[in-house]
Design a protein around this motif. Structure first.
Motif, short mmCIF file in Angstrom:
data_model
loop_
_atom_site.label_atom_id
_atom_site.label_comp_id
_atom_site.label_asym_id
_atom_site.label_seq_id
_atom_site.Cartn_x
_atom_site.Cartn_y
_atom_site.Cartn_z
N ILE A 162 50.30 34.38 41.34
CA ILE A 162 49.95 33.66 42.68
C ILE A 162 49.26 34.48 43.56
O ILE A 162 48.14 34.17 44.23
CB ILE A 162 51.48 33.43 43.36
N THR A 163 49.82 35.95 43.85
CA THR A 163 49.21 36.71 44.80
C THR A 163 47.64 37.31 44.60
O THR A 163 46.79 37.13 45.16
CB THR A 163 50.15 37.97 45.01
N LEU A 164 47.56 37.59 43.18
CA LEU A 164 46.20 38.30 42.50
C LEU A 164 45.12 36.74 42.55
O LEU A 164 44.03 37.11 42.77
CB LEU A 164 46.18 38.79 41.34
N ARG A 165 45.78 35.67 42.34
CA ARG A 165 44.60 34.52 42.60
C ARG A 165 44.43 34.40 43.85
O ARG A 165 43.25 33.98 44.38
CB ARG A 165 45.52 33.33 41.96
N GLY A 166 45.06 34.61 44.71
CA GLY A 166 45.05 34.71 46.20
C GLY A 166 43.82 35.43 46.65
O GLY A 166 43.01 35.15 47.48
N HIS A 167 43.96 36.81 46.05
CA HIS A 167 43.02 37.87 46.41
C HIS A 167 41.42 37.20 45.86
O HIS A 167 40.81 37.24 46.62
CB HIS A 167 43.46 39.07 45.42
N ASP A 168 41.50 36.65 44.67
CA ASP A 168 40.35 36.43 44.13
C ASP A 168 39.88 35.07 44.97
O ASP A 168 38.50 34.94 45.12
CB ASP A 168 40.50 35.84 42.74
N ILE A 169 40.62 34.20 45.51
CA ILE A 169 40.16 33.05 46.16
C ILE A 169 39.80 33.48 47.51
O ILE A 169 38.68 33.00 48.01
CB ILE A 169 41.57 32.08 46.63
N LEU A 170 40.18 34.53 48.10
CA LEU A 170 39.72 34.97 49.30
C LEU A 170 38.36 35.51 49.19
O LEU A 170 37.24 35.59 49.79
CB LEU A 170 40.65 35.71 50.32
N LYS A 171 38.24 36.62 48.09
CA LYS A 171 36.97 37.30 47.79
C LYS A 171 35.85 36.36 47.64
O LYS A 171 34.56 36.47 47.96
CB LYS A 171 37.14 38.20 46.85
N GLN A 172 35.93 35.20 46.47
CA GLN A 172 35.18 34.41 46.43
C GLN A 172 34.66 33.49 47.78
O GLN A 172 33.39 33.30 47.65
CB GLN A 172 35.59 33.35 45.22
N THR A 173 35.55 33.13 48.46
CA THR A 173 35.22 32.35 49.51
C THR A 173 34.61 33.15 50.56
O THR A 173 33.59 32.79 51.12
CB THR A 173 36.50 31.98 50.39
#
Length: 427
Positions: A162-173
């Protein structure tokens, strides 16, 4: 109580609430829940907090992913049962993090969140704020439960996915936004702060904020469909337009701070100052500090010279004209006798107060916690009701006024030391 199965008078209990929702579904499907972890569990990564770019800005947009963690669970099918089934049949599973993979069709948590999400949308429609807030808290607690060693479904692969996916979502955005020539100056868990170049008016800034969310949401839908064969439940929203915005530096350093900022929002004919993590909203700062910060930032955000105001506050403090604003009010978090090695000022003041109470034959007020009001004097902290020594005005200038001024004045080419003629103390 209806949603969680907990008694009306029980606060907290997120693990029990989760078990109440999840266990019946698991058992009806013919599965047995695991025992509690014996080691208490390992820590999982927290939310993404990017390094900030300190500065005093014009026109900053805040874009926010709506219920990011619940939407990640829904989108990527993150689920205790789904993890077990995904590991047993990894060929068509959805990849997670730290070795996790999740079943595409055997799971319960995404459906539970979908139901709660729909109920929350309905609560919002009828303006049922208590129910809306309760539903939000329950959905957002699922990540913490799965990352808690006190939960029988704890698995670091669940929380990390959950959290690491959140990291990647914010980085990609962030990458997509910066590809448009815009600067992302800060990001925290589910929010991004975007600096707009030029000098757009409020209508133009609002239009760009809404346009960005439409574009980003469209790109996430396309990416997740193409890369994972998943339907995206991610929803980026346009939250706020700050006409002026301050991202301060860490005290004594050139790097930007985190979880601390201030901004000016234009709401019709009036303005509204917003403080996050700064002195104006903290209970352990004096009224002097809060008042000074609010007025100082208001002047700077409206492009007015604050020099005279800074000098005035310092002079009035030294002259005793603001004594009623100098009182500290702090809570004693432990029993007074339990403070042994570290004796903070509020404890010293409380012990002095109860020593006076004992001599006067009064009841002791601070032995079993409580809140103490005290002043800093030339002889250290003294309780407000038994102050005997003169106030240490230099303490308030150095510890309450100066840190606030130093956070913003350098960005407009001013210095607290030069304005007030004070010198750093040498020890």
């Amino acid at each position: 109580a209806q949603l969680t199965g907990l008694e009306l008078d029980r606060s907290g209990g997120s693990v029990a609430a989760f078990s109440n929702l999840y266990l019946p579904k698991l058992h009806r499907a013919g599965y047995i829940a695991p025992n509690l972890p014996e080691d208490g569990g390992l820590a999982s990564p927290g939310g993404y907090v990017m390094d900030s770019v300190p500065g005093l800005y014009q026109n900053v947009l805040v874009l926010d992913f709506k219920s990011l963690y619940p939407s990640i669970i829904r989108t990527f099918k993150i689920d205790p049962l789904g993890l077990i089934e995904g590991l047993l049949n990894p060929d068509d599973a959805i990849p997670g993090y730290r070795g996790a993979c999740f079943s595409r069709d055997k799971h319960f948590l995404p459906a539970i969140i979908t139901t709660l999400w729909q109920q929350r949308d309905q609560a919002k429609k009828v303006d049922d704020q208590p129910r809306s807030q309760a539903l939000k808290l329950i959905m957002n607690s699922f990540y913490g439960v799965l990352g808690s060693g006190g939960c029988r479904f704890y698995d670091t692969r669940l929380a990390s996915s959950i959290t690491l996916r959140g990291h990647d979502i914010l980085k990609q955005t962030t990458t997509w936004i910066e590809a448009r020539g815009l600067a992302v100056i800060y990001g925290d868990t589910d929010s991004l702060f975007v600096h707009l170049p030029g000098n757009p008016d409020s209508a133009e800034a609002d239009a760009l904020g809404r346009q960005l969310t439409v574009e980003i949401n469209r790109r996430w839908k396309a990416l997740l469909k193409e890369q994972y064969r998943l339907r995206s439940h991610l929803e980026l929203e346009y939250e706020t337009h700050f006409e002026r915005f301050l991202m301060p530096r860490i005290r004594g350093r050139e790097t930007g701070s985190k979880k601390r900022y201030a901004g000016l929002i234009r709401t019709g004919p009036s303005d509204r100052l917003v403080f996050k993590g700064l002195e104006a909203i903290r209970s352990d700062w004096t009224v002097l500090a809060k008042t000074f910060q609010h007025e100082l930032y208001d002047l700077v955000f409206h492009d007015q010279d604050p020099s005279a105001y800074v000098r005035q506050v310092v002079a009035e403090t030294q002259q005793g004209k603001r004594d009623e604003q100098l009182v500290y009010r702090k809570r004693l978090r432990r029993i007074l006798s339990h403070y042994v090695k570290n004796i903070p000022p509020q404890v010293r003041a409380a012990r002095l107060a109860d020593a006076h109470n004992a001599r006067l034959g009064k009841a002791l007020q601070y032995q079993q916690r409580g809140t103490i009001a005290y002043l800093m004097t030339i002889n250290g902290p003294e309780p407000l009701e038994y102050q005997e020594s003169p106030i240490d005005y230099q303490h308030y200038i150095d510890k309450q006024i100066r840190p606030i001024a130093d956070a913003i004045l350098p960005f407009i080419g001013l210095s607290f030391e030069r304005l007030t003629g004070t010198q750093m103390k040498l020890f």
